[in-house]
Design a protein around this motif. Structure first.
Motif, PDB file in Angstrom:
ATOM      1  N   SER A   1      -0.434   4.177   0.628  1.00 47.42           N
ATOM      2  CA  SER A   1      -0.278   4.795  -0.692  1.00 47.42           C
ATOM      3  C   SER A   1       1.184   5.151  -0.923  1.00 47.42           C
ATOM      4  O   SER A   1       1.723   4.918  -2.005  1.00 47.42           O
ATOM      5  CB  SER A   1      -1.126   6.066  -0.788  1.00 47.42           C
ATOM      6  OG  SER A   1      -2.483   5.769  -0.706  1.00 47.42           O
TER       7      SER A   1
ATOM      8  N   ALA B   1       3.657   3.383  -3.699  1.00 47.54           N
ATOM      9  CA  ALA B   1       4.312   4.218  -4.710  1.00 47.54           C
ATOM     10  C   ALA B   1       5.822   4.006  -4.658  1.00 47.54           C
ATOM     11  O   ALA B   1       6.490   3.925  -5.691  1.00 47.54           O
ATOM     12  CB  ALA B   1       3.969   5.685  -4.484  1.00 47.54           C
TER      13      ALA B   1
ATOM     14  N   GLY C   1      -1.851   4.259  -5.240  1.00 52.98           N
ATOM     15  CA  GLY C   1      -2.006   5.312  -4.243  1.00 52.98           C
ATOM     16  C   GLY C   1      -3.468   5.676  -4.054  1.00 52.98           C
ATOM     17  O   GLY C   1      -3.953   5.786  -2.924  1.00 52.98           O
TER      18      GLY C   1
ATOM     19  N   THR D   1      -5.922   5.025  -0.646  1.00 53.74           N
ATOM     20  CA  THR D   1      -6.525   6.199  -0.029  1.00 53.74           C
ATOM     21  C   THR D   1      -8.050   6.101  -0.036  1.00 53.74           C
ATOM     22  O   THR D   1      -8.708   6.416   0.952  1.00 53.74           O
ATOM     23  CB  THR D   1      -6.037   7.468  -0.746  1.00 53.74           C
ATOM     24  OG1 THR D   1      -4.663   7.657  -0.400  1.00 53.74           O
ATOM     25  CG2 THR D   1      -6.813   8.682  -0.322  1.00 53.74           C
TER      26      THR D   1
ATOM     27  N   HIS E   1       9.568   7.472  -0.126  1.00 52.79           N
ATOM     28  CA  HIS E   1       8.133   7.174  -0.097  1.00 52.79           C
ATOM     29  C   HIS E   1       7.821   6.034   0.859  1.00 52.79           C
ATOM     30  O   HIS E   1       6.831   6.070   1.579  1.00 52.79           O
ATOM     31  CB  HIS E   1       7.636   6.795  -1.494  1.00 52.79           C
ATOM     32  CG  HIS E   1       7.147   7.975  -2.263  1.00 52.79           C
ATOM     33  ND1 HIS E   1       7.306   8.093  -3.614  1.00 52.79           N
ATOM     34  CD2 HIS E   1       6.501   9.085  -1.862  1.00 52.79           C
ATOM     35  CE1 HIS E   1       6.789   9.240  -4.013  1.00 52.79           C
ATOM     36  NE2 HIS E   1       6.295   9.858  -2.977  1.00 52.79           N
TER      37      HIS E   1
ATOM     38  N   GLY F   1       5.704   6.573   4.048  1.00 55.57           N
ATOM     39  CA  GLY F   1       4.452   5.819   4.112  1.00 55.57           C
ATOM     40  C   GLY F   1       4.368   4.982   5.379  1.00 55.57           C
ATOM     41  O   GLY F   1       3.325   4.927   6.028  1.00 55.57           O
TER      42      GLY F   1
END
Lengths: 217, 98
Positions: free
Chosen positions: A28, A32, A90, A94, A196, A200
């Motif tokens: 996610s 992003a 995202g 998830t 991010h 991640g």
């Protein structure tokens, strides 16, 4: 003996699982980040300025009203698209991870996480709208970083602790960008894109790839 | 050994009850359905264990209505928190001796 040890492990897992949402996927974060990078590239190509002095306050001040309105509208539209795409991807990753773990996505913990993040985010959205209305475009980008960081900090209580460190980085970057105004797009790209992706990937390596490191396993 | 086991709490003998308490220790309150989902117990089973904990004074029950649906939430009482902590400490001490 073994039975007691197992009981203790199960208690720990239950305590964590019932109060924290642990299905947040590393992918996610990566998705992003990629969306943010694409968005930033699109903005950069459109506004087309020197890479290091992207969207400088001085340049915006020289824009005519019509030109300003045009850039303004374009930026808001791009930002909305980036936000929607990042959120969509995202959520997708998830949900996929939660299914794999056999955990519900919509439970007490996820509701608490969303609420904890929603309040600072909505407040930040309000502040950004006000800034845009006063034509303070150069302040808007750093402010999104700061409020996003605060939202993460608030949400980190209800998910993996590692989110806290990402939060501190976002807040620090946002504050820095407030003072170094000429580079706001670059700061924004680092904050929402690069951080991010790094975060991640770290999460993916830590929790998703190797199930034995799963905090609640 | 006998001494250590003296601190084991009879009310937490079943794993289900221990699980219920551990969830209520970290969550301010929890609904019946929330507990059911987490612990994967049947309605009857969960209700029995909850009643036992309530009778021991370890769990506080709050019954409300959401619209027309009854919604029962559970909370750990102060006595429950203390008993649970003591039980865990005893468990830990017991494991250390081995």
């Amino acid at each position: 003996m073994n039975e007691h040890l197992q009981t203790l492990t199960e208690i720990r897992s239950l305590m964590e699982r019932s109060s924290k949402f642990l299905s947040l996927s590393g992918l996610s974060g990566v998705s992003a980040g990629i969306v943010a990078l694409i968005g930033a590239a699109v903005v950069y190509m459109r506004v087309r300025t020197d890479w290091l002095s992207v969207l400088p306050y001085e340049k915006l001040a020289n824009y005519g009203l019509a030109q300003y309105e045009q850039v303004h509208l374009f930026l808001v539209q791009t930002a909305m698209l980036v936000l929607l795409a990042a959120l969509g991807l995202g959520i997708l990753f998830t949900v996929r991870k939660a299914r794999k773990q056999g955990q519900p996505v919509w439970n007490m913990a996820s509701r608490r996480l969303i609420w904890a993040m929603a309040v600072p985010l909505l407040a930040g959205g309000g502040v950004c709208l006000a800034l845009l209305q006063y034509r303070l475009l150069f302040l808007t980008l750093p402010v999104t970083l700061i409020f996003y960081g605060l939202a993460l900090l608030n949400g980190s209580k209800y998910t993996v602790r590692d989110v806290e460190y990402l939060a501190y980085c976002e807040i620090a970057l946002g504050l820095l960008a407030l003072f170094i105004t000429g580079w706001s797009l670059l700061f924004w790209t680092v904050g929402f894109g690069v951080l991010h992706i790094l975060y991640g990937m770290a999460m993916y390596w830590k929790y998703d790839r190797n199930p034995t490191h799963q905090p609640a396993a | 050994m006998k001494e250590l086991l003296a601190h084991f709490n009879k009310a937490f003998e079943s794993k289900a009850r221990l699980s219920i308490m551990s969830v209520l220790m970290v969550n301010e309150s929890m609904s019946f359905n929330g507990l059911k989902e987490l612990l994967a117990l049947t309605d009857g089973n969960l209700a029995t264990h909850l009643r036992a904990l309530e009778e021991a004074g370890y769990v506080l029950v709050q019954k409300q209505f959401v619209g027309r649906k009854p919604n029962t939430t559970y909370q750990a009482s102060e006595a429950g928190r203390q008993a649970f902590t003591e039980h865990l400490n005893a468990l830990e001490a017991f494991i250390r001796t081995i």
